[in-house]
Design a protein around this motif. Structure first.
Motif, PDB file in Angstrom:
ATOM      1  N   TYR A  55      11.397  -3.073 -16.954  1.00 10.75           N
ATOM      2  CA  TYR A  55      11.942  -3.475 -18.250  1.00 10.75           C
ATOM      3  C   TYR A  55      11.024  -4.476 -18.963  1.00 10.75           C
ATOM      4  CZ  TYR A  55      14.889  -5.694 -21.714  1.00 10.75           C
ATOM      5  OH  TYR A  55      15.366  -6.215 -22.876  1.00 10.75           O
ATOM      6  N   THR A  56      10.635  -5.542 -18.261  1.00  6.27           N
ATOM      7  CA  THR A  56       9.876  -6.616 -18.919  1.00  6.27           C
ATOM      8  C   THR A  56       8.449  -6.211 -19.256  1.00  6.27           C
ATOM      9  OG1 THR A  56       9.281  -7.658 -16.813  1.00  6.27           O
ATOM     10  CG2 THR A  56      11.289  -8.448 -17.929  1.00  6.27           C
ATOM     11  N   VAL A  57       7.824  -5.417 -18.415  1.00  9.64           N
ATOM     12  CA  VAL A  57       6.464  -4.949 -18.718  1.00  9.64           C
ATOM     13  C   VAL A  57       6.505  -4.042 -19.945  1.00  9.64           C
ATOM     14  CG1 VAL A  57       4.538  -3.529 -17.893  1.00  9.64           C
ATOM     15  CG2 VAL A  57       5.543  -5.256 -16.389  1.00  9.64           C
ATOM     16  N   ALA A  58       7.480  -3.136 -19.992  1.00 12.81           N
ATOM     17  CA  ALA A  58       7.610  -2.260 -21.168  1.00 12.81           C
ATOM     18  C   ALA A  58       7.859  -3.074 -22.427  1.00 12.81           C
ATOM     19  CB  ALA A  58       8.727  -1.247 -20.948  1.00 12.81           C
ATOM     20  N   ALA A  59       8.691  -4.099 -22.329  1.00 14.81           N
ATOM     21  CA  ALA A  59       8.984  -4.936 -23.501  1.00 14.81           C
ATOM     22  C   ALA A  59       7.744  -5.701 -23.955  1.00 14.81           C
ATOM     23  CB  ALA A  59      10.113  -5.903 -23.183  1.00 14.81           C
ATOM     24  N   GLU A  60       6.981  -6.243 -23.003  1.00 16.10           N
ATOM     25  CA  GLU A  60       5.800  -7.026 -23.384  1.00 16.10           C
ATOM     26  C   GLU A  60       4.666  -6.158 -23.924  1.00 16.10           C
ATOM     27  OE1 GLU A  60       2.705 -10.234 -21.468  1.00 16.10           O
ATOM     28  OE2 GLU A  60       4.828 -10.384 -20.988  1.00 16.10           O
ATOM     29  N   LEU A  61       4.552  -4.934 -23.419  1.00 17.13           N
ATOM     30  CA  LEU A  61       3.437  -4.073 -23.819  1.00 17.13           C
ATOM     31  C   LEU A  61       3.808  -3.030 -24.861  1.00 17.13           C
ATOM     32  CD1 LEU A  61       1.739  -3.482 -20.341  1.00 17.13           C
ATOM     33  CD2 LEU A  61       1.203  -5.210 -22.073  1.00 17.13           C
ATOM     34  N   LYS A  62       4.979  -3.142 -25.482  1.00 15.79           N
ATOM     35  CA  LYS A  62       5.423  -2.101 -26.417  1.00 15.79           C
ATOM     36  C   LYS A  62       4.471  -1.933 -27.603  1.00 15.79           C
ATOM     37  CE  LYS A  62       8.455  -4.834 -29.270  1.00 15.79           C
ATOM     38  NZ  LYS A  62       9.488  -5.753 -29.088  1.00 15.79           N
ATOM     39  N   ARG A  64       1.197  -2.700 -27.417  1.00 12.70           N
ATOM     40  CA  ARG A  64      -0.170  -2.662 -26.886  1.00 12.70           C
ATOM     41  C   ARG A  64      -0.329  -1.474 -25.938  1.00 12.70           C
ATOM     42  NH1 ARG A  64      -1.243  -8.621 -24.652  1.00 12.70           N
ATOM     43  NH2 ARG A  64       0.528  -8.072 -23.372  1.00 12.70           N
ATOM     44  N   PRO A  65      -0.320  -0.254 -26.455  1.00 16.27           N
ATOM     45  CA  PRO A  65      -0.426   0.923 -25.579  1.00 16.27           C
ATOM     46  C   PRO A  65      -1.757   0.928 -24.830  1.00 16.27           C
ATOM     47  CG  PRO A  65      -0.682   1.556 -27.880  1.00 16.27           C
ATOM     48  CD  PRO A  65      -0.291   0.112 -27.866  1.00 16.27           C
ATOM     49  N   GLY A  66      -1.680   1.264 -23.563  1.00 11.74           N
ATOM     50  CA  GLY A  66      -2.882   1.362 -22.735  1.00 11.74           C
ATOM     51  C   GLY A  66      -3.342   0.042 -22.168  1.00 11.74           C
ATOM     52  N   ASP A  67      -2.683  -1.044 -22.514  1.00  8.56           N
ATOM     53  CA  ASP A  67      -3.092  -2.368 -22.054  1.00  8.56           C
ATOM     54  C   ASP A  67      -2.482  -2.650 -20.680  1.00  8.56           C
ATOM     55  OD1 ASP A  67      -4.490  -4.695 -22.383  1.00  8.56           O
ATOM     56  OD2 ASP A  67      -3.099  -5.604 -23.814  1.00  8.56           O
ATOM     57  N   ASP A  68      -3.238  -3.311 -19.808  1.00 10.65           N
ATOM     58  CA  ASP A  68      -2.769  -3.753 -18.494  1.00 10.65           C
ATOM     59  C   ASP A  68      -3.360  -5.136 -18.234  1.00 10.65           C
ATOM     60  OD1 ASP A  68      -1.884  -4.135 -15.927  1.00 10.65           O
ATOM     61  OD2 ASP A  68      -2.850  -2.355 -15.090  1.00 10.65           O
ATOM     62  N   PRO A  69      -2.818  -6.169 -18.901  1.00  5.87           N
ATOM     63  CA  PRO A  69      -3.382  -7.507 -18.766  1.00  5.87           C
ATOM     64  C   PRO A  69      -3.314  -8.008 -17.328  1.00  5.87           C
ATOM     65  CG  PRO A  69      -1.715  -7.426 -20.507  1.00  5.87           C
ATOM     66  CD  PRO A  69      -1.654  -6.137 -19.768  1.00  5.87           C
ATOM     67  N   ARG A 127      -2.339   6.441 -16.115  1.00  2.00           N
ATOM     68  CA  ARG A 127      -1.327   6.775 -17.131  1.00  2.00           C
ATOM     69  C   ARG A 127      -1.518   5.923 -18.382  1.00  2.00           C
ATOM     70  NH1 ARG A 127       4.395   8.329 -15.153  1.00  2.00           N
ATOM     71  NH2 ARG A 127       4.887   7.198 -17.057  1.00  2.00           N
ATOM     72  N   HIS A 128      -2.002   4.715 -18.205  1.00  2.00           N
ATOM     73  CA  HIS A 128      -2.241   3.783 -19.320  1.00  2.00           C
ATOM     74  C   HIS A 128      -0.987   3.557 -20.158  1.00  2.00           C
ATOM     75  CE1 HIS A 128      -6.439   3.660 -18.278  1.00  2.00           C
ATOM     76  NE2 HIS A 128      -6.508   4.964 -18.362  1.00  2.00           N
ATOM     77  N   ASP A 129       0.120   3.352 -19.456  1.00  2.00           N
ATOM     78  CA  ASP A 129       1.365   2.995 -20.126  1.00  2.00           C
ATOM     79  C   ASP A 129       2.092   1.963 -19.274  1.00  2.00           C
ATOM     80  OD1 ASP A 129       2.404   4.502 -18.018  1.00  2.00           O
ATOM     81  OD2 ASP A 129       3.430   5.943 -19.275  1.00  2.00           O
ATOM     82  N   PRO A 130       3.142   1.348 -19.795  1.00  2.00           N
ATOM     83  CA  PRO A 130       3.852   0.323 -19.018  1.00  2.00           C
ATOM     84  C   PRO A 130       4.378   0.819 -17.674  1.00  2.00           C
ATOM     85  CG  PRO A 130       4.465   0.154 -21.320  1.00  2.00           C
ATOM     86  CD  PRO A 130       3.631   1.405 -21.182  1.00  2.00           C
ATOM     87  N   ALA A 131       4.856   2.052 -17.620  1.00  2.00           N
ATOM     88  CA  ALA A 131       5.331   2.590 -16.345  1.00  2.00           C
ATOM     89  C   ALA A 131       4.183   2.683 -15.347  1.00  2.00           C
ATOM     90  CB  ALA A 131       5.975   3.958 -16.549  1.00  2.00           C
TER      91      ALA A 131
END
Length: 160
Positions: A55-62, A64-69, A127-131
């Motif tokens: 939930y929180t990763v998806a919310a923070e990266l909504k 910023r697609p493809g980002d994995d800080p 995948r370069h997405d929050p999931a």
């Protein structure tokens, strides 16, 4: 609050190697949960942090697609606790708390798989997405946990 959760209360801001710091903090807390509260609370905590992380990763990266800080380490916590469940289950079945080297092996193997990213770990990472941010560490945790059990079995079969 998202930042606090995703950085595992700011552990992810430590340098160098925030993923290793996050995994080490997860090892310490997960081992303490298992030692003082038991195996079932570790299972519940693992499920809770995994759901919270998705939930929180998806919310923070909504936005910023493809980002994995690198400072997001809630995924390392979920993966590390998943890896710990394997040796913890073995000790739980023997009605005792985890002792080293089980948790230490799970930690080292988790870091190996998380950095190396073989097979399903790498596929999830690509995948370069929050999931994908969460899934690569969960796969690394599964592989680390299974390898920990194999190593424990070899140790007890060959050296004992």
């Amino acid at each position: 609050m998202l930042r606090a959760i995703n950085t595992f209360f700011f552990v992810g801001l430590l340098r160098p190697a925030p993923g290793t710091w996050g995994s080490a903090a997860a090892l310490a807390l997960g081992w303490a949960i298992e030692r003082y509260l038991g195996f079932i609370p570790l299972v519940v905590a693992t499920l809770a942090v995994t759901a919270l992380g998705f939930y929180t990763v998806a919310a923070e990266l909504k936005d910023r697609p493809g980002d994995d800080p690198s400072e997001i380490v809630i995924d390392e916590v979920a993966g590390m606790w998943l890896a710990l469940l394997f040796p913890a289950a073995g000790f739980w079945m023997r009605d005792m708390s985890m002792v080293w080297p089980g948790p230490v092996a799970a930690f080292l193997l988790f870091r190996l798989f998380d950095i190396w990213k073989p097979w399903l770990v790498g596929r999830a990472d690509r995948r370069h997405d929050p999931a994908g941010v969460m899934l690569d560490d969960l796969w690394a945790g599964i592989f680390a946990g299974l390898c920990t059990l194999v190593l424990a079995g070899l140790y007890h079969a060959v050296l004992m």
